[in-house]
Write a protein that holds these residues in place. Structure first.
Motif, short mmCIF file in Angstrom:
data_model
loop_
_atom_site.label_atom_id
_atom_site.label_comp_id
_atom_site.label_asym_id
_atom_site.label_seq_id
_atom_site.Cartn_x
_atom_site.Cartn_y
_atom_site.Cartn_z
N LEU A 150 -4.68 0.03 -7.03
CA LEU A 150 -3.26 -0.27 -6.84
C LEU A 150 -2.96 -1.75 -7.05
CD1 LEU A 150 -2.37 1.85 -3.69
CD2 LEU A 150 -1.81 2.34 -6.05
N ASP A 151 -1.88 -2.02 -7.75
CA ASP A 151 -1.39 -3.39 -7.86
C ASP A 151 -0.45 -3.64 -6.67
OD1 ASP A 151 0.69 -1.75 -8.55
OD2 ASP A 151 1.19 -2.78 -10.42
N ASP A 152 0.19 -4.81 -6.63
CA ASP A 152 1.07 -5.13 -5.51
C ASP A 152 2.21 -4.12 -5.37
OD1 ASP A 152 -0.49 -7.26 -4.83
OD2 ASP A 152 0.97 -8.81 -5.38
N ALA A 153 2.77 -3.67 -6.49
CA ALA A 153 3.87 -2.70 -6.42
C ALA A 153 3.40 -1.38 -5.79
CB ALA A 153 4.43 -2.45 -7.82
N GLY A 154 2.20 -0.96 -6.12
CA GLY A 154 1.64 0.26 -5.54
C GLY A 154 1.40 0.11 -4.06
N VAL A 155 0.89 -1.06 -3.63
CA VAL A 155 0.65 -1.33 -2.21
C VAL A 155 1.99 -1.34 -1.47
CG1 VAL A 155 -0.23 -2.99 -0.54
CG2 VAL A 155 -1.50 -2.55 -2.64
N ILE A 156 3.01 -1.93 -2.06
CA ILE A 156 4.34 -1.97 -1.44
C ILE A 156 4.88 -0.56 -1.28
CG2 ILE A 156 6.75 -2.65 -1.83
CD1 ILE A 156 5.66 -5.33 -2.89
N ALA A 157 4.65 0.31 -2.26
CA ALA A 157 5.10 1.70 -2.16
C ALA A 157 4.42 2.40 -0.99
CB ALA A 157 4.83 2.44 -3.46
N VAL A 158 3.13 2.13 -0.79
CA VAL A 158 2.40 2.71 0.34
C VAL A 158 2.98 2.18 1.65
CG1 VAL A 158 0.16 2.78 1.52
CG2 VAL A 158 0.27 3.09 -0.95
N ILE A 159 3.26 0.88 1.70
CA ILE A 159 3.82 0.28 2.92
C ILE A 159 5.20 0.89 3.21
CG2 ILE A 159 4.65 -1.85 3.99
CD1 ILE A 159 2.51 -3.33 2.29
N GLU A 160 6.03 1.06 2.18
CA GLU A 160 7.35 1.66 2.38
C GLU A 160 7.23 3.05 2.98
OE1 GLU A 160 8.96 1.46 -1.60
OE2 GLU A 160 10.34 -0.14 -1.00
N LYS A 161 6.30 3.82 2.46
CA LYS A 161 6.10 5.17 2.97
C LYS A 161 5.67 5.13 4.44
CE LYS A 161 3.53 9.41 2.05
NZ LYS A 161 2.48 10.04 1.26
N MET A 162 4.75 4.22 4.76
CA MET A 162 4.28 4.10 6.14
C MET A 162 5.41 3.64 7.06
SD MET A 162 0.43 2.59 5.73
CE MET A 162 0.06 2.76 7.47
N LEU A 163 6.24 2.72 6.59
CA LEU A 163 7.37 2.25 7.40
C LEU A 163 8.33 3.40 7.68
CD1 LEU A 163 8.12 -1.24 5.84
CD2 LEU A 163 7.44 -0.78 8.19
N LYS A 164 8.60 4.21 6.69
CA LYS A 164 9.50 5.35 6.86
C LYS A 164 8.91 6.31 7.90
CE LYS A 164 12.24 8.59 4.14
NZ LYS A 164 12.15 9.82 4.86
N GLN A 165 7.61 6.57 7.81
CA GLN A 165 6.95 7.45 8.77
C GLN A 165 7.04 6.87 10.18
OE1 GLN A 165 2.99 7.56 7.12
NE2 GLN A 165 3.41 9.40 5.90
N ARG A 166 6.81 5.57 10.31
CA ARG A 166 6.87 4.93 11.63
C ARG A 166 8.27 5.02 12.22
NH1 ARG A 166 2.80 5.47 10.15
NH2 ARG A 166 0.81 4.46 10.41
#
Length: 149
Positions: free
Chosen positions: A44-60
């Motif tokens: 994953l590049d930075d954009a991919g990592v940010i997408a993972v973080i967004e998903k985790m934030l939504k879950q939280r």
């Protein structure tokens, strides 16, 4: 420094400082990043990592709502702390004025006139604001502008 490298460095720092809660949140994030990399057989590049973080934030955020409805303040507080840790890896959020300007530009460039054109506008806007604005709010703003509100 790439986000993934920054994450690894922050994990080491949290270990040395004995910050158990922060370390747990960071390990959860690293685990999610690695899981996506293994599933898709990519790095994953930075954009991919940010997408993972967004998903985790939504879950939280969903978890926080559920815990507060169930009167479980202890679990809600834990999730809120994880949200604060994850927010640290997100790019600077755009102001509502910036988002509105991007939406107006997208509406003009796509020639959108009615709510049925929302998909075209969302495609253009999403590429420009990815990770820097809540897409739910962006969607509501686009809908309001297209319905004349």
């Amino acid at each position: 420094m790439a986000l993934r490298e920054q994450l690894n460095e922050d994990i080491k720092t949290a270990m040395k400082a004995r910050e158990a809660d922060k370390l747990q949140a960071l390990r959860l994030l690293l685990s999610a990043v690695k899981q996506r990399e293994v599933d898709e057989r990519i790095t994953l590049d930075d954009a991919g990592v940010i997408a993972v973080i967004e998903k985790m934030l939504k879950q939280r955020k969903d978890s926080i709502d559920q815990f507060e409805k169930a009167a479980r303040a202890d679990l809600a507080d834990k999730e809120k702390y994880e949200v604060s840790v994850l927010q640290g890896y997100m790019p600077q959020q755009l102001s509502e004025a910036d988002v509105s300007a991007i939406i107006a530009e997208a509406i003009a460039s796509t020639g959108a006139k009615a709510p049925s054109d929302m998909g075209k506008v969302m495609g253009v806007v999403k590429a420009k604001v990815a990770g820097r604005a809540d897409m739910g709010k962006v969607s509501a703003l686009i809908k309001a502008k297209l319905t004349g509100g």
